[in-house]
Design a protein around this motif. Structure first.
Motif, PDB file in Angstrom:
ATOM      1  N   LYS A 214      -0.141  12.045  -2.747  1.00  0.00           N
ATOM      2  CA  LYS A 214      -0.811  13.038  -1.910  1.00  0.00           C
ATOM      3  C   LYS A 214      -0.653  14.405  -2.575  1.00  0.00           C
ATOM      4  N   LEU A 215      -1.667  15.249  -2.387  1.00  0.00           N
ATOM      5  CA  LEU A 215      -1.654  16.583  -2.975  1.00  0.00           C
ATOM      6  C   LEU A 215      -2.039  17.608  -1.915  1.00  0.00           C
ATOM      7  N   PHE A 216      -1.252  18.681  -1.809  1.00  0.00           N
ATOM      8  CA  PHE A 216      -1.571  19.808  -0.934  1.00  0.00           C
ATOM      9  C   PHE A 216      -2.045  20.966  -1.797  1.00  0.00           C
ATOM     10  N   ILE A 217      -3.239  21.470  -1.502  1.00  0.00           N
ATOM     11  CA  ILE A 217      -3.814  22.555  -2.301  1.00  0.00           C
ATOM     12  C   ILE A 217      -4.006  23.792  -1.426  1.00  0.00           C
ATOM     13  N   LEU A 377     -10.152   7.005  -0.797  1.00  0.00           N
ATOM     14  CA  LEU A 377      -9.717   8.310  -1.273  1.00  0.00           C
ATOM     15  C   LEU A 377     -10.066   9.326  -0.189  1.00  0.00           C
ATOM     16  N   PHE A 378      -9.055  10.011   0.344  1.00  0.00           N
ATOM     17  CA  PHE A 378      -9.257  10.954   1.440  1.00  0.00           C
ATOM     18  C   PHE A 378      -9.233  12.387   0.925  1.00  0.00           C
ATOM     19  N   LEU A 379     -10.315  13.115   1.170  1.00  0.00           N
ATOM     20  CA  LEU A 379     -10.362  14.541   0.877  1.00  0.00           C
ATOM     21  C   LEU A 379     -10.422  15.255   2.217  1.00  0.00           C
ATOM     22  N   ILE A 380      -9.360  15.972   2.562  1.00  0.00           N
ATOM     23  CA  ILE A 380      -9.251  16.571   3.895  1.00  0.00           C
ATOM     24  C   ILE A 380      -9.430  18.080   3.785  1.00  0.00           C
ATOM     25  N   ASP A 381     -10.630  18.534   4.142  1.00  0.00           N
ATOM     26  CA  ASP A 381     -10.993  19.944   4.046  1.00  0.00           C
ATOM     27  C   ASP A 381     -10.448  20.703   5.261  1.00  0.00           C
ATOM     28  N   LEU A 558      -0.392   9.858  11.403  1.00  0.00           N
ATOM     29  CA  LEU A 558      -1.410  10.072  10.367  1.00  0.00           C
ATOM     30  C   LEU A 558      -1.158   9.152   9.178  1.00  0.00           C
ATOM     31  N   GLN A 559       0.116   8.974   8.858  1.00  0.00           N
ATOM     32  CA  GLN A 559       0.493   8.148   7.709  1.00  0.00           C
ATOM     33  C   GLN A 559      -0.009   6.714   7.845  1.00  0.00           C
ATOM     34  N   LYS A 560      -0.039   6.192   9.060  1.00  0.00           N
ATOM     35  CA  LYS A 560      -0.479   4.813   9.283  1.00  0.00           C
ATOM     36  C   LYS A 560      -1.909   4.598   8.788  1.00  0.00           C
ATOM     37  N   TYR A 561      -2.716   5.645   8.864  1.00  0.00           N
ATOM     38  CA  TYR A 561      -4.093   5.536   8.387  1.00  0.00           C
ATOM     39  C   TYR A 561      -4.211   5.911   6.917  1.00  0.00           C
ATOM     40  N   LEU A 562      -3.471   6.941   6.505  1.00  0.00           N
ATOM     41  CA  LEU A 562      -3.548   7.370   5.113  1.00  0.00           C
ATOM     42  C   LEU A 562      -3.040   6.297   4.157  1.00  0.00           C
ATOM     43  N   LYS A 582       3.371  20.216   4.943  1.00  0.00           N
ATOM     44  CA  LYS A 582       3.937  18.969   4.418  1.00  0.00           C
ATOM     45  C   LYS A 582       4.729  18.231   5.496  1.00  0.00           C
ATOM     46  N   LYS A 583       5.481  18.997   6.276  1.00  0.00           N
ATOM     47  CA  LYS A 583       6.330  18.405   7.315  1.00  0.00           C
ATOM     48  C   LYS A 583       5.496  17.738   8.411  1.00  0.00           C
ATOM     49  N   LEU A 584       4.358  18.330   8.758  1.00  0.00           N
ATOM     50  CA  LEU A 584       3.586  17.870   9.909  1.00  0.00           C
ATOM     51  C   LEU A 584       2.377  17.015   9.550  1.00  0.00           C
ATOM     52  N   LEU A 585       2.068  16.908   8.260  1.00  0.00           N
ATOM     53  CA  LEU A 585       0.901  16.105   7.863  1.00  0.00           C
ATOM     54  C   LEU A 585       1.267  14.906   6.993  1.00  0.00           C
ATOM     55  N   SER A 586       2.479  14.835   6.508  1.00  0.00           N
ATOM     56  CA  SER A 586       2.847  13.737   5.617  1.00  0.00           C
ATOM     57  C   SER A 586       4.265  13.250   5.910  1.00  0.00           C
TER      58      SER A 586
END
Length: 825
Positions: A214-217, A377-381, A558-562, A582-586
């Protein structure tokens, strides 16, 4: 020599796709079409254990079928295989909530699944005949009803071959298109000259996909992050590093950006099919979304025509926008929403809202069913929005008053349902009394200690201008267990299923159906409760009593789907501080993060902080409103142009606007536009169009932070030359926010930051990001609140804000004139 490809499909997906027929009818409660919630799996195991040693459970079966140029592999797990008096029997188990008296014959697709398993097993084990048993089990009573039928192998073989033949053209299309698509991807180059840092950003995305991470930009507006993310993802798909691209957004307006990115790549020769999914309420051809053959002509016979509509579209178009989908649905007289969901199976990219992937009640089950692994491949805008959206999706609540309302509605005609509702009501009544006693005792303790509610004062900065005083807050009580209520709700749910099957009164049925979905959602969320939740009861000020399952940290859900995909890229212009997201999304601890530097010349932006203004609750009043209005006027008077002024609430905006009108002089020549609280889609477009018009006067748009106009809009050059942000954007104090604060405090994290500061500052950063969209833009950003001087707030500022200057109303004019006349101070 070219290797022949193998296309795999599950038995269930095959029969549900090819054999569906008839109407869409949402008047059916729906549990016959699924294994009801998590209980389906449990009841499978329970029944299988009861069947004895001769019963073999969960037997994997698969068969390969030669087709034109490829092999089709059909596979799945038979629930059970048993031998009875020399006869082999295939057992297919379905857990349902409805009354088994209403199950008079097997559902067609259920029986078809069993017949597939029967054919595969019989053909591979030399059996001339075989039996199929359909086992239906009521999940509440565990009552069982069985249907059994015998088949000859020859009969099953003809039936199965017809099924495979019907699917052959679809699989053939998939193979041919992928080869054509990948060939075009190899020839496609980045469509622009790389901006500074953009090539590195694209390389980071590609490496992340290659390593399945996973990448946070964090990328400021205008650095070209959309193309820097989309292009390497498309290239990765061409190298078989991903099966399908999901471009996820929070708001309709940002989906256009994704569509434009794919259009640009297609202009370079890319062959790539994309679809944009639109909400049912928006794309429905009828005034009301009554999805049944009596109310909607498109629902009648939909399944008889939809496969033809889908195949025609996927073989003739690459860009499937809302207008394209609507035209195709009209042509074939099918539901545009349901057709779009089917089309999504056959395209390369799906552009859609977050809920199509993450919502436990609305996600695309064809992609995200339990145990599925799709290589997506998930791109989350605009990924900063996913925190609050995630909390909403994974939380649920039930009101005592709603239970009583439905009980009153049905008590004379359905005593069974009324009795179950009363049992549930009594449970909640007891919890209500406990909550009242707890709240009373808490008030006594508070008064003795001299504190208000949570021990903080209004001056702590927790409360914003829209907050109520502490003593007006509704009382709540955190509870340890609600299993006793859930048990009663499950009983209610079973009776609701039966009632909905039998009810003939459309008006009553609609009310009960709404309540049915509330109960279903609550039970679904209860099934996933863990340490990331807080359960509490609340007696609201208006007298309503609720039980809520609050998801505090949505990361695990969220992780269950990612994890059903290969890689995820979260990107936003306001993903700060990145450790918070990072703490709340992954749920992983090895995610990558990239901070893309701004490419804008610093001298093109004036960033000011007004230090003689406060939006604290205790500072509100005529003097402060008038001062803010004068700040806004001085900013606009310095240079003619378009400005947006952002407020933390509608009430505050209206109060300041009143004084703005008083201070406004005729010679100012300023036209005003106000965001209203209940703006429809058309009104929003008209509001934005006013900024695109050429005019002699200045334009001041009064908006609310966090609303539709504070992100996702693109007003470049002189279409927007300034933004005034009034206040720190802190969320209103409420029980949910206080529970969040306590939760993170208890985990040795800053509860105030997680519950209030970071969400508030994100709104501020988003609003400021409306100015300076291209490298040629010049503009002013004015922050109005002395709290921005604090280290806690400045710690959330992006790097490019390092040159921020302070000002007071008295020297504002000088600083503005200096910037617009001679460049940066």
């Amino acid at each position: 020599m070219k290797t022949e490809q193998t296309v795999k499909i599950s038995v269930r997906n095959l029969v549900e796709f090819i054999l569906r027929e008839g109407d869409i009818d949402n008047r059916m409660a729906g549990s016959m079409d699924r294994d009801a919630m998590q209980q389906g799996t449990r009841i499978h195991r329970k029944i299988q254990k009861r069947m004895g040693s001769a019963y073999r459970a969960e037997i994997l079966l698969k068969v390969q079928c030669p087709c034109d140029g490829f092999t089709l592999q059909v596979e799945g797990r038979a629930d059970g295989i048993m031998e009875e008096e020399g006869q082999t029997v295939i057992d297919e188990i379905k857990g349902v909530m409805r009354d088994l008296e209403l199950v008079r014959e097997p559902v067609g697709v259920h029986l078809a699944q069993a017949k597939c398993y029967a054919y595969i097993y019989a053909s591979q084990n030399g059996l001339e005949e075989i039996s199929v048993q359909m086992t239906y089990c009521n999940l509440e009573t565990e009552e069982i009803k069985r249907f059994r039928q015998q088949y000859q192998l020859e009969e099953l073989e003809h039936w199965f071959q017809d099924l495979v033949h019907a699917y052959e053209k679809w699989a053939g299309f998939q193979i041919a298109w992928k080869e054509e698509r990948n060939a075009s991807i190899r020839k496609t180059e980045f469509p622009f000259s790389y901006r500074a840092g953009q090539r590195d950003l694209a390389a980071s995305v590609y490496r992340t996909i290659l390593r399945r991470k996973k990448l946070f930009i964090q990328a400021p507006t205008g650095v070209g992050k959309t193309m820097a993310v989309v292009f390497p993802t498309v290239r990765a798909m061409g190298e078989d590093l991903g099966e399908k691209l999901f471009y996820l957004t929070a708001k309709t307006i940002t989906r256009t950006v994704a569509e434009q990115a794919f259009q640009t790549l297609r202009s370079q020769g890319l062959l790539f099919k994309s679809i944009t999914l639109t909400a049912k309420e928006k794309i429905c051809f009828c005034g009301e979304t009554e999805c049944n053959p009596d109310a909607c002509p498109y629902a009648k016979g939909h399944y008889d025509r939809v496969n033809d509509a889908v195949f025609d579209l996927i073989t003739s178009a690459c860009e499937m926008t809302r207008s394209v989908l609507e035209a195709q649905a009209e042509k074939f007289q099918v539901c545009p929403f349901e057709m779009a969901l089917d089309v999504s199976l056959w395209v390369d990219a799906v552009i859609c809202d977050y809920n199509y992937v993450f919502d436990p009640n609305a996600h695309l089950k064809r992609f995200f069913s339990e145990g599925n692994k799709g290589g997506y491949l998930f791109l989350i805008d605009e990924a900063h929005n996913l925190v609050e959206r995630g909390r909403e999706m994974y939380s649920a609540e039930i009101y005592k008053e709603d239970i009583l309302k439905i009980r009153r509605l049905v008590k004379t005609e359905d005593t069974r349902l009324a009795k179950r509702l009363e049992e549930c009501n009594r449970q909640l009544l007891e919890m209500k009394r406990e909550c009242e006693n707890y709240t009373l005792m808490d008030e006594v303790r508070s008064s003795r200690s001299g504190r208000k509610n949570d021990g903080r004062t209004l001056e702590d900065g927790i409360r914003n201008e829209n907050s109520r005083p502490a003593e007006e807050e509704a009382g709540y009580q955190v509870v340890e267990s609600v299993s006793h209520v859930v048990l009663k709700l499950m009983n209610v749910f079973g009776e609701l299923e039966r009632y909905l099957e039998e009810c003939q009164d459309p008006k009553k049925r609609e009310e009960v159906l709404d309540f049915y979905f509330q109960v279903r959602d609550f039970l679904n969320i209860y099934d996933i409760l863990d340490e990331n939740y807080t359960v509490y009861t609340e007696l609201e000020r208006k007298g309503r009593f609720k039980l809520k399952l609050l998801c505090v940290n949505p990361a695990a859900n969220l992780q269950k789907y990612l994890e059903q995909g290969n890689s995820t890229v979260f990107f936003s212009a306001t993903l700060l501080p990145i450790h918070y997201y990072k703490k709340l999304l992954s749920a992983a601890d090895d995610d990558y993060a990239v901070y893309a530097e701004s490419t804008f010349p610093a001298e093109n932006r004036l960033l000011l902080l007004g230090t003689d203004v406060s939006t604290r609750y205790t500072m509100r009043g005529e003097e402060m409103y008038r001062r803010i209005a004068r700040y806004i006027l001085e900013t606009i008077r310095a240079k003619r142009g378009n400005y947006m002024i952002f407020f933390p609430s509608y009430r505050f905006m209206e109060d300041v606007y009143e004084y703005f009108q008083i201070e406004l002089k005729e010679e100012d020549q300023i036209e005003c536009a106000l965001q209203s609280q209940y703006m429809g889609e058309e009104a929003r477009e008209i509001f934005l169009e006013t900024f695109e018009e050429d005019r002699e006067d200045s334009l001041a748009g009064f908006c609310v932070m966090g609303g539709i106009f504070s992100e996702g809009i693109d007003l470049t050059r002189d279409r927007l030359i300034g933004a005034v942000i009034v206040g720190t954007g802190l969320p209103q104090v409420c029980n949910d926010r206080e529970i969040l604060r306590s939760y993170f405090d208890s985990r040795k994290l800053s509860g105030f930051d997680y519950a209030y500061l970071y969400p508030g500052m994100n709104k501020v950063l988003q609003s400021a990001g409306r100015v300076i969209r291209t490298e040629e833009d010049r503009g002013v950003i004015l922050l109005l609140d002395e709290r921005f001087l604090g280290a806690q707030y400045q710690g959330t500022f992006p790097r490019e804000w390092s040159g921020i200057q302070t000002c007071r109303l008295g020297d504002l004019k000088e600083k503005l004139n200096h910037f617009w006349g001679n460049g940066r101070i």
